[in-house]
Write a protein that holds these residues in place. Sequence first.
Motif, PDB file in Angstrom:
ATOM      1  N   PRO A   1       1.245   5.226  -7.246  1.00  9.75           N
ATOM      2  CA  PRO A   1       1.535   6.178  -6.159  1.00  9.75           C
ATOM      3  C   PRO A   1       0.608   6.005  -4.952  1.00  9.75           C
ATOM      4  CG  PRO A   1       0.094   7.234  -7.730  1.00  9.75           C
ATOM      5  CD  PRO A   1       0.251   5.783  -8.183  1.00  9.75           C
ATOM      6  N   PHE A   2      -0.178   4.919  -4.928  1.00 15.04           N
ATOM      7  CA  PHE A   2      -1.164   4.749  -3.863  1.00 15.04           C
ATOM      8  C   PHE A   2      -0.517   4.272  -2.568  1.00 15.04           C
ATOM      9  CE2 PHE A   2      -3.761   4.578  -7.668  1.00 15.04           C
ATOM     10  CZ  PHE A   2      -4.871   5.327  -7.304  1.00 15.04           C
ATOM     11  N   LEU A   3      -1.057   4.736  -1.466  1.00 12.10           N
ATOM     12  CA  LEU A   3      -0.642   4.253  -0.163  1.00 12.10           C
ATOM     13  C   LEU A   3      -1.079   2.794   0.006  1.00 12.10           C
ATOM     14  CD1 LEU A   3      -1.639   7.363   1.957  1.00 12.10           C
ATOM     15  CD2 LEU A   3       0.688   6.478   1.712  1.00 12.10           C
ATOM     16  N   PRO A   4      -0.364   2.024   0.864  1.00 10.80           N
ATOM     17  CA  PRO A   4      -0.738   0.613   1.062  1.00 10.80           C
ATOM     18  C   PRO A   4      -2.213   0.461   1.423  1.00 10.80           C
ATOM     19  CG  PRO A   4       1.371   1.077   2.103  1.00 10.80           C
ATOM     20  CD  PRO A   4       0.837   2.398   1.634  1.00 10.80           C
ATOM     21  N   GLY A   5      -2.869  -0.457   0.736  1.00  8.02           N
ATOM     22  CA  GLY A   5      -4.262  -0.764   1.026  1.00  8.02           C
ATOM     23  C   GLY A   5      -5.282   0.121   0.355  1.00  8.02           C
TER      24      GLY A   5
ATOM     25  N   ASP B   1      -2.386  -7.001  -1.766  1.00  7.36           N
ATOM     26  CA  ASP B   1      -2.406  -7.812  -0.541  1.00  7.36           C
ATOM     27  C   ASP B   1      -2.231  -6.956   0.702  1.00  7.36           C
ATOM     28  OD1 ASP B   1      -2.800 -10.223  -1.792  1.00  7.36           O
ATOM     29  OD2 ASP B   1      -0.648 -10.620  -2.035  1.00  7.36           O
ATOM     30  N   GLN B   2      -1.793  -5.720   0.515  1.00  5.65           N
ATOM     31  CA  GLN B   2      -1.509  -4.864   1.664  1.00  5.65           C
ATOM     32  C   GLN B   2      -2.798  -4.335   2.271  1.00  5.65           C
ATOM     33  OE1 GLN B   2       0.950  -2.352  -0.909  1.00  5.65           O
ATOM     34  NE2 GLN B   2       2.703  -2.763   0.413  1.00  5.65           N
ATOM     35  N   ALA B   3      -2.899  -4.429   3.571  1.00  2.23           N
ATOM     36  CA  ALA B   3      -4.092  -3.952   4.269  1.00  2.23           C
ATOM     37  C   ALA B   3      -4.030  -2.442   4.455  1.00  2.23           C
ATOM     38  CB  ALA B   3      -4.216  -4.645   5.623  1.00  2.23           C
TER      39      ALA B   3
END
Length: 325
Positions: free
Chosen positions: A45-49, A246-248
């Motif tokens: 459920p984490f936001l990108p990065g 890989d998402q910043a």
Amino acid sequence: QVFRSQLSISSVSDQDAYRAGLRPVSQWKAYGLSGYPGFIFIPNPFLPGCQRHWVKQCLKLYPEKPNVCNLDLHMAPEKTTDLWGQSKEQLRRKGSSKWEPRSLLEKLRWVTLGYHYNWDTKKYSANHHTPFPSDLAFLSEQVAAACGFRGFQAQAGILNYYHFDSSLGIHVDESELDHSRPLLSFSFGQSSIFLLGGLKREETPTAMFMHSGDIMVMSGFSRLLYHAVPRVLPNPEGTALPSCLDQALSSDLPAGSVIEHSCDEDWQVCAKYLQSSRINMTIRQVLAEGQKFPEESGTNGKGQAPSQDSHHENSKAKRHKPNTV
């Protein structure tokens, strides 16, 4: 056997979820298993990065003193004060050869936070406690509230550091004095197989995959079930790291966010470590509101880890070996 679990969407504001690096709870998916009441599985459920923050904390900040780690058993205190500083260059340069010497971070097996678990007595005590990280406490409180446990207090944490040859033996987490509060488990990095068993050691377990960012909550009936991690597996996407890592991170963090930006240099070290590793954080509430530890005589309460006889650095067991039933 798998069904959708209902979450308490109104218990966590979107703003608080964002501050913890999480998507709004209304966007989460949560699942339960028939026959395992109180078990909740939440796929990433984490936001990108935002997973990057927790990875960096587990490698750079949380192993720092006064927290306790397995390396304290056989190294002088001054040798374990800056594991990150002593390891980052070695990790960054590391190639693919299995024969290269391991950095201190690669020798890390566990870290304890808050009330430090005593691996010899399998107990916590009032006199071996250090401040629990505020960012991790906030994350844990939001996840617990979303699962119906408002007022959860993150009082103890055990961080486990796995490699491809690692496993976690069958055990039950029963040392906390308050079993009415859930156990929260967060996974980052490579994947693993998780076995969820029964109230007795010999009951046949149910197997499931745990991927980076996944959260498990064990509460109610499932709070005292036997469980194990028999295998760590390469990322099923076939890439060195899961795509979610890989998402910043967005440059626009909300006010009061506990998430911090990682510099590229720090993340390169973390990414190199995670190519062959998995990190798991398990967070517990040890005491009920107003509860105190019982008076004990004859114990030093220092939360020492197992002796080297029972916990070898190269051992596949990352936790204590449960007593045979």
